[in-house]
Design a protein around this motif. Sequence first.
Motif, PDB file in Angstrom:
ATOM      1  N   GLY A   9       0.812  -1.210   0.000  1.00 28.45           N
ATOM      2  CA  GLY A   9       0.000   0.000   0.000  1.00 28.45           C
ATOM      3  C   GLY A   9       0.845   1.259   0.000  1.00 28.45           C
ATOM      4  N   LEU A  10       1.937   1.240   0.758  1.00 29.36           N
ATOM      5  CA  LEU A  10       2.836   2.401   0.768  1.00 29.36           C
ATOM      6  C   LEU A  10       3.496   2.609  -0.595  1.00 29.36           C
ATOM      7  CD1 LEU A  10       4.511   1.967   4.276  1.00 29.36           C
ATOM      8  CD2 LEU A  10       2.799   3.659   3.586  1.00 29.36           C
ATOM      9  N   ILE A  11       3.811   1.507  -1.253  1.00 30.58           N
ATOM     10  CA  ILE A  11       4.380   1.619  -2.608  1.00 30.58           C
ATOM     11  C   ILE A  11       3.357   2.232  -3.553  1.00 30.58           C
ATOM     12  CG2 ILE A  11       5.179   0.274  -4.593  1.00 30.58           C
ATOM     13  CD1 ILE A  11       6.492  -1.639  -2.522  1.00 30.58           C
ATOM     14  N   TYR A  12       2.101   1.783  -3.439  1.00 30.76           N
ATOM     15  CA  TYR A  12       1.045   2.373  -4.267  1.00 30.76           C
ATOM     16  C   TYR A  12       0.887   3.864  -3.990  1.00 30.76           C
ATOM     17  CZ  TYR A  12      -0.853  -2.001  -6.159  1.00 30.76           C
ATOM     18  OH  TYR A  12      -1.034  -3.170  -6.827  1.00 30.76           O
ATOM     19  N   MET A  13       0.998   4.264  -2.732  1.00 32.57           N
ATOM     20  CA  MET A  13       0.851   5.683  -2.409  1.00 32.57           C
ATOM     21  C   MET A  13       1.979   6.520  -3.000  1.00 32.57           C
ATOM     22  SD  MET A  13      -0.702   5.614   1.445  1.00 32.57           S
ATOM     23  CE  MET A  13      -0.812   7.384   1.577  1.00 32.57           C
ATOM     24  N   GLN A  14       3.164   5.917  -3.134  1.00 35.65           N
ATOM     25  CA  GLN A  14       4.270   6.636  -3.769  1.00 35.65           C
ATOM     26  C   GLN A  14       4.088   6.695  -5.278  1.00 35.65           C
ATOM     27  OE1 GLN A  14       7.744   4.523  -2.503  1.00 35.65           O
ATOM     28  NE2 GLN A  14       7.782   5.502  -0.482  1.00 35.65           N
ATOM     29  N   GLN A  15       3.608   5.605  -5.856  1.00 33.16           N
ATOM     30  CA  GLN A  15       3.429   5.554  -7.309  1.00 33.16           C
ATOM     31  C   GLN A  15       2.247   6.401  -7.786  1.00 33.16           C
ATOM     32  OE1 GLN A  15       3.085   1.411  -8.288  1.00 33.16           O
ATOM     33  NE2 GLN A  15       5.290   1.107  -8.392  1.00 33.16           N
ATOM     34  N   TYR A  16       1.199   6.415  -6.978  1.00 29.35           N
ATOM     35  CA  TYR A  16      -0.026   7.137  -7.332  1.00 29.35           C
ATOM     36  C   TYR A  16      -0.350   8.153  -6.246  1.00 29.35           C
ATOM     37  CZ  TYR A  16      -0.526   3.047 -10.330  1.00 29.35           C
ATOM     38  OH  TYR A  16      -0.309   2.045 -11.226  1.00 29.35           O
TER      39      TYR A  16
END
Length: 74
Positions: A31-38
């Motif tokens: 989820g943290l990776i998604y928040m960085q990507q998007y």
Amino acid sequence: MKKLKRLFQIKTKTEVFLITYALGLGAVERGLIYMQQYPGNIGKVFFCLCTGSVFLASAKMLEAVEYHQLLGVD
């Protein structure tokens, strides 16, 4: 062979909670990776979807363990 088979069976609620914890850690990391990507709201939505899926899986595993204990299934 039975010992090997036992490694892949979930028999107690404690095992479910340990698995849920591990899944939760992975989901938060993803989820943290998604928040960085998007950045923005869509990243937050993806984060919630990642962590929410863990809650659904955990509930199903707990139901299954309770059901198996109730019926006495090995």
